[in-house]
Design an enzyme around this catalytic site. Structure first.
Site, short mmCIF file in Angstrom:
data_model
loop_
_atom_site.label_atom_id
_atom_site.label_comp_id
_atom_site.label_asym_id
_atom_site.label_seq_id
_atom_site.Cartn_x
_atom_site.Cartn_y
_atom_site.Cartn_z
N ASN A 12 0.91 -1.23 -0.04
CA ASN A 12 -0.28 -0.06 0.03
C ASN A 12 0.88 1.18 0.01
OD1 ASN A 12 -1.67 2.12 0.44
ND2 ASN A 12 -2.24 1.52 2.56
N LYS A 14 0.25 4.42 -0.19
CA LYS A 14 -0.53 5.53 0.27
C LYS A 14 0.01 6.89 -0.90
CE LYS A 14 0.02 3.60 4.72
NZ LYS A 14 -0.08 3.50 6.13
N HIS A 98 -9.31 1.32 4.34
CA HIS A 98 -8.33 1.34 5.24
C HIS A 98 -8.47 2.33 6.55
CE1 HIS A 98 -4.28 2.80 6.22
NE2 HIS A 98 -3.74 1.49 5.73
N GLU A 100 -6.70 4.79 7.47
CA GLU A 100 -6.52 6.15 7.18
C GLU A 100 -7.82 6.88 6.59
OE1 GLU A 100 -2.94 5.82 5.38
OE2 GLU A 100 -1.83 5.18 7.33
N GLU A 170 -5.62 -4.88 10.33
CA GLU A 170 -4.44 -4.01 10.55
C GLU A 170 -5.12 -3.26 11.96
OE1 GLU A 170 -2.35 -2.79 6.72
OE2 GLU A 170 -4.15 -1.54 6.99
N GLY A 176 2.20 2.45 10.79
CA GLY A 176 3.42 3.36 10.81
C GLY A 176 3.98 3.78 11.88
N SER A 216 3.24 -2.15 10.18
CA SER A 216 4.76 -2.36 10.59
C SER A 216 5.21 -3.33 10.25
CB SER A 216 4.85 -1.77 12.21
OG SER A 216 4.47 -0.40 12.14
#
Ligand code: PGA
Length: 256
Positions: A12, A14, A98, A100, A170, A176, A216
């Site tokens: 991904n 991003k 996702h 985010e 996730e 991250g 991560s």
């Protein structure tokens, strides 16, 4: 009957990489994973690079995914991209829900469900993301959150559609941050998701659906995660931007 699921490692990207950076990356990636068998490799560039990356990867076995989609084919929806457009640009996967998008762009479970149905209608494979926030984990409601997100995302799907899905677990606190869930914690939640799928669709569908871990993931921790019985791959953010680290994760999944 034992069903062997093919691991899937998806990058991904991003909001990283211009078209030229994306092309340089995939040309190197092709060589780096050329010899790897039995692992599906997917890259998910920004929209602007999808078409050219798909062309560059044609015939290689490396798949291309988008990071988001809207749920209608066309219309007056400024700034949105349809499943039809993604398909024509060469995508076969779409990341949906996702964290985010949930956190910054108001994505809710109902949107996730509509998007999943829309991409399935066009023969694309959703990578449906679920995951708890740190305060939810600390207050002991991880399973409740995962159950709500998973059941809402899958609402109205028939068994065959569910069996073809990819689900990415996730934990939001691991994205991250450099903090990975332990192998055992990741396995525990992913085993729970498989049980949810089994309760909804039966054991055969649960044995087919692929469930990734994300948060991560790096070459150093990938092998331990991939060795867990219910973990079928990884959705990789930061470490997918570098060919050595991304191909290192692919190799870990292949056991080489
Ligand atoms: P990360 O991101 O690997 O950088 O933690 C994972 C993701 O957001 O999919």
């Amino acid at each position: 009957m034992i069903i062997k699921r093919k691991p899937i490692i998806a990058g991904n990207w991003k909001m990283y990489k211009t078209v030229s950076q994306a092309l340089a990356f995939v040309n190197e990636l092709k060589r780096a994973v050329d010899e790897i068998k039995d692992v599906e490799v997917v890259v998910c560039p920004p929209f602007t690079a999808l078409f050219q990356v798909s062309e560059a990867l044609r015939g290689t076995g490396i798949g291309v995914g988008a990071q988001n989609v809207y749920w209608v084919d066309e219309g007056a929806f400024t700034g949105e991209i349809s499943p039809l457009m993604l398909k024509e640009a060469g995508c076969s996967y779409v990341i949906i829900g996702h964290s985010e998008r949930r956190q910054y762009f108001g994505e809710v479970d109902d949107y996730v469900n509509r998007k999943i149905k829309a991409v399935l209608a066009h023969g694309l494979t959703p990578i449906m993301c679920v995951g708890e926030r740190i305060e939810e984990r600390e207050s002991g409601i991880t399973e409740k959150i995962i159950k709500t997100q998973t059941e809402a995302g899958l609402a109205g799907l028939v068994a065959d559609q569910a069996a073809g899905l990819v689900i990415a677990y996730e934990p939001v606190w691991a994205i991250g941050t450099g903090k990975t869930a332990s192998d055992a914690d990741a396995q525990q939640v992913i085993g729970f998701i498989r049980k949810l799928v089994s309760d909804l669709y039966g054991a055969d569908v649960a044995a087919k659906v692929r469930i990734q871990y994300g948060g991560s993931v790096k070459p150093q921790n990938a092998a331990g995660l991939m060795a867990q019985p219910d973990i079928d791959g990884a959705l990789v953010g930061g470490a997918s931007l570098d060919v050595d680290s991304f191909s290192g994760i692919v190799k870990a999944a292949a056991g080489v």
